[in-house]
Design an enzyme around this catalytic site. Structure first.
Site, PDB file in Angstrom:
ATOM      1  N   GLU A 104     -20.667  21.899  41.735  1.00 31.68           N
ATOM      2  CA  GLU A 104     -19.959  22.000  43.016  1.00 31.68           C
ATOM      3  C   GLU A 104     -18.519  22.427  42.727  1.00 31.68           C
ATOM      4  O   GLU A 104     -17.958  22.032  41.700  1.00 31.68           O
ATOM      5  CB  GLU A 104     -20.019  20.637  43.736  1.00 31.68           C
ATOM      6  CG  GLU A 104     -19.278  20.510  45.051  1.00 31.68           C
ATOM      7  CD  GLU A 104     -19.664  21.562  46.089  1.00 31.68           C
ATOM      8  OE1 GLU A 104     -20.819  21.602  46.530  1.00 31.68           O
ATOM      9  OE2 GLU A 104     -18.793  22.366  46.456  1.00 31.68           O
ATOM     10  N   ASP A 154     -24.198  28.284  51.713  1.00 30.58           N
ATOM     11  CA  ASP A 154     -23.449  28.853  52.849  1.00 30.58           C
ATOM     12  C   ASP A 154     -24.059  30.201  53.245  1.00 30.58           C
ATOM     13  O   ASP A 154     -24.202  31.085  52.406  1.00 30.58           O
ATOM     14  CB  ASP A 154     -21.986  29.044  52.451  1.00 30.58           C
ATOM     15  CG  ASP A 154     -21.327  27.709  52.119  1.00 30.58           C
ATOM     16  OD1 ASP A 154     -21.312  26.814  52.978  1.00 30.58           O
ATOM     17  OD2 ASP A 154     -20.855  27.554  50.972  1.00 30.58           O
ATOM     18  N   PHE A 237     -25.608  17.907  54.991  1.00 29.75           N
ATOM     19  CA  PHE A 237     -25.479  19.075  55.879  1.00 29.75           C
ATOM     20  C   PHE A 237     -26.546  19.016  56.972  1.00 29.75           C
ATOM     21  O   PHE A 237     -26.256  19.199  58.150  1.00 29.75           O
ATOM     22  CB  PHE A 237     -25.630  20.360  55.053  1.00 29.75           C
ATOM     23  CG  PHE A 237     -25.642  21.610  55.885  1.00 29.75           C
ATOM     24  CD1 PHE A 237     -24.464  22.226  56.257  1.00 29.75           C
ATOM     25  CD2 PHE A 237     -26.844  22.156  56.319  1.00 29.75           C
ATOM     26  CE1 PHE A 237     -24.484  23.370  57.036  1.00 29.75           C
ATOM     27  CE2 PHE A 237     -26.868  23.298  57.102  1.00 29.75           C
ATOM     28  CZ  PHE A 237     -25.683  23.909  57.462  1.00 29.75           C
TER      29      PHE A 237
HETATM   30  C1  SAM Z   1     -23.307  24.205  53.296  1.00 25.33           C
HETATM   31  S1  SAM Z   1     -22.821  23.238  51.933  1.00 25.33           S
HETATM   32  C2  SAM Z   1     -24.315  22.318  51.568  1.00 25.33           C
HETATM   33  C3  SAM Z   1     -24.026  21.098  50.710  1.00 25.33           C
HETATM   34  C4  SAM Z   1     -25.259  20.244  50.377  1.00 25.33           C
HETATM   35  N1  SAM Z   1     -26.228  20.995  49.573  1.00 25.33           N
HETATM   36  C5  SAM Z   1     -25.912  19.727  51.632  1.00 25.33           C
HETATM   37  O1  SAM Z   1     -26.971  20.246  52.009  1.00 25.33           O
HETATM   38  O2  SAM Z   1     -25.342  18.797  52.240  1.00 25.33           O
HETATM   39  C6  SAM Z   1     -22.760  24.412  50.599  1.00 25.33           C
HETATM   40  C7  SAM Z   1     -22.010  23.864  49.372  1.00 25.33           C
HETATM   41  O3  SAM Z   1     -22.105  24.797  48.305  1.00 25.33           O
HETATM   42  C8  SAM Z   1     -20.864  24.815  47.616  1.00 25.33           C
HETATM   43  N2  SAM Z   1     -20.800  26.100  46.907  1.00 25.33           N
HETATM   44  C9  SAM Z   1     -20.801  27.329  47.482  1.00 25.33           C
HETATM   45  N3  SAM Z   1     -20.781  28.273  46.531  1.00 25.33           N
HETATM   46  C10 SAM Z   1     -20.785  27.635  45.343  1.00 25.33           C
HETATM   47  C11 SAM Z   1     -20.764  28.084  44.002  1.00 25.33           C
HETATM   48  N4  SAM Z   1     -20.745  29.386  43.699  1.00 25.33           N
HETATM   49  N5  SAM Z   1     -20.758  27.165  43.014  1.00 25.33           N
HETATM   50  C12 SAM Z   1     -20.777  25.841  43.312  1.00 25.33           C
HETATM   51  N6  SAM Z   1     -20.807  25.352  44.573  1.00 25.33           N
HETATM   52  C13 SAM Z   1     -20.805  26.245  45.570  1.00 25.33           C
HETATM   53  C14 SAM Z   1     -19.834  24.635  48.698  1.00 25.33           C
HETATM   54  O4  SAM Z   1     -18.607  24.148  48.187  1.00 25.33           O
HETATM   55  C15 SAM Z   1     -20.528  23.624  49.614  1.00 25.33           C
HETATM   56  O5  SAM Z   1     -20.211  22.297  49.250  1.00 25.33           O
END
Ligand code: SAM
Length: 258
Positions: A104, A154, A237
């Site tokens: 993360e 995302d 999420f």
């Molecule tokens: C929409 S959130 C979903 C979080 C979790 N999986 C959930 O379902 O509650 C997407 C997460 O991916 C992380 N993220 C996005 N791109 C990333 C990357 N390249 N490396 C690590 N984390 C990443 C963001 O910081 C965010 O916390």
């Protein structure tokens, strides 16, 4: 033009400007995430200071020795974008036989999970802070992971932002290269357009074969043979119901066994 690079452009230079706390390596290029700030409570910071040196690492040019880090040898399952780690903690408690690694970029999210790990005395989670593409390329050895999970990446809904989506063809190839033969990639999304994109590029990756309907496979043929389960806990999420009513698509692929 936006000062961003995309996940597919792995050789892009970092954006100019002051380096954020922690040095450039934590945010070497903006890929599928934007830098988000967030406060960490004093109690969480105490927990972080106590736990991070043992259970966390920042992304670095250092091949990971997972057995040494966990203090035991067990199949390794990586979760990309674990957010605040609600599901990560639940999976760790339900799957004591696995060594789970959460990746993360968002420190306040990681800090919430670190506090939970300390409170619940969870022994089988380790955390990597940084861009998952960078982590997979530079820290994770080929054919070393039993599973990779990407829950609710995302979606970057605007067409001009699609290049920021984490799951590009190159990322599928990278993830597949890190899986052991027979290892499993499990992706979930509630975004219809991203689901189409994920299906298109994931199914085109020749190192992967489909293990459930959205990936063109028969789950009953694989469910009991796959090295990780196809079920998953509800994530934070999902629980927020941000896009209530949206259908969730689960994609399950296996790394081909030659
Ligand atoms: C929409 S959130 C979903 C979080 C979790 N999986 C959930 O379902 O509650 C997407 C997460 O991916 C992380 N993220 C996005 N791109 C990333 C990357 N390249 N490396 C690590 N984390 C990443 C963001 O910081 C965010 O916390």
């Amino acid at each position: 033009m936006d000062a961003v690079n995309d996940a597919a452009n792995h050789s892009a230079e970092p954006a100019p400007g002051p380096r954020p706390e922690g040095g450039h390596r934590l945010y070497p290029r903006v890929t599928s995430f934007r830098m988000r700030r967030g406060a960490i409570s004093p109690a969480r910071q105490d927990s972080w200071d106590e736990m991070w040196p043992r259970i966390g690492k920042d992304v670095a040019d250092e091949k990971l020795d997972a057995d040494a880090w966990f203090g035991r040898s067990a199949p390794v399952v990586v979760e990309i974008g674990c957010g605040t780690g609600t599901a990560t903690a639940a999976m760790a408690q339900a799957e004591p036989e696995f060594n789970l690694i959460g990746i993360e970029v968002y420190k306040p999210g990681l800090a919430q999970l670190v506090q939970r790990i300390e409170r619940d005395k969870i022994e089988n989670i380790r955390l990597l802070r940084g861009d998952a593409v960078d982590v997979l390329e530079n820290m994770i050895a080929p054919e070393s992971l039993t599973g990779v999970r990407v829950f609710f990446p995302d979606p970057w809904p605007k067409a001009r932002h699609h290049k920021r989506r984490l799951l590009q063809p190159e990322t599928f190839a990278l993830i597949a290269s890190r899986l052991i033969p027979g290892g499993v990639l499990h992706v979930a999304t509630d975004h219809a357009d991203y689901a189409e994109w994920i299906g298109l590029y994931g199914n085109a990756e020749t190192q992967l074969i489909g293990m459930n309907e959205p990936t063109g496979g028969d789950p009953e043929a694989y469910r009991n043979k796959a090295p990780i389960g196809f079920e998953r806990p509800i994530t934070k999420f999902e629980n927020k119901g941000l896009r209530a009513g949206s259908a969730i698509t689960e994609f399950i692929w296996g790394k081909i066994e030659s």
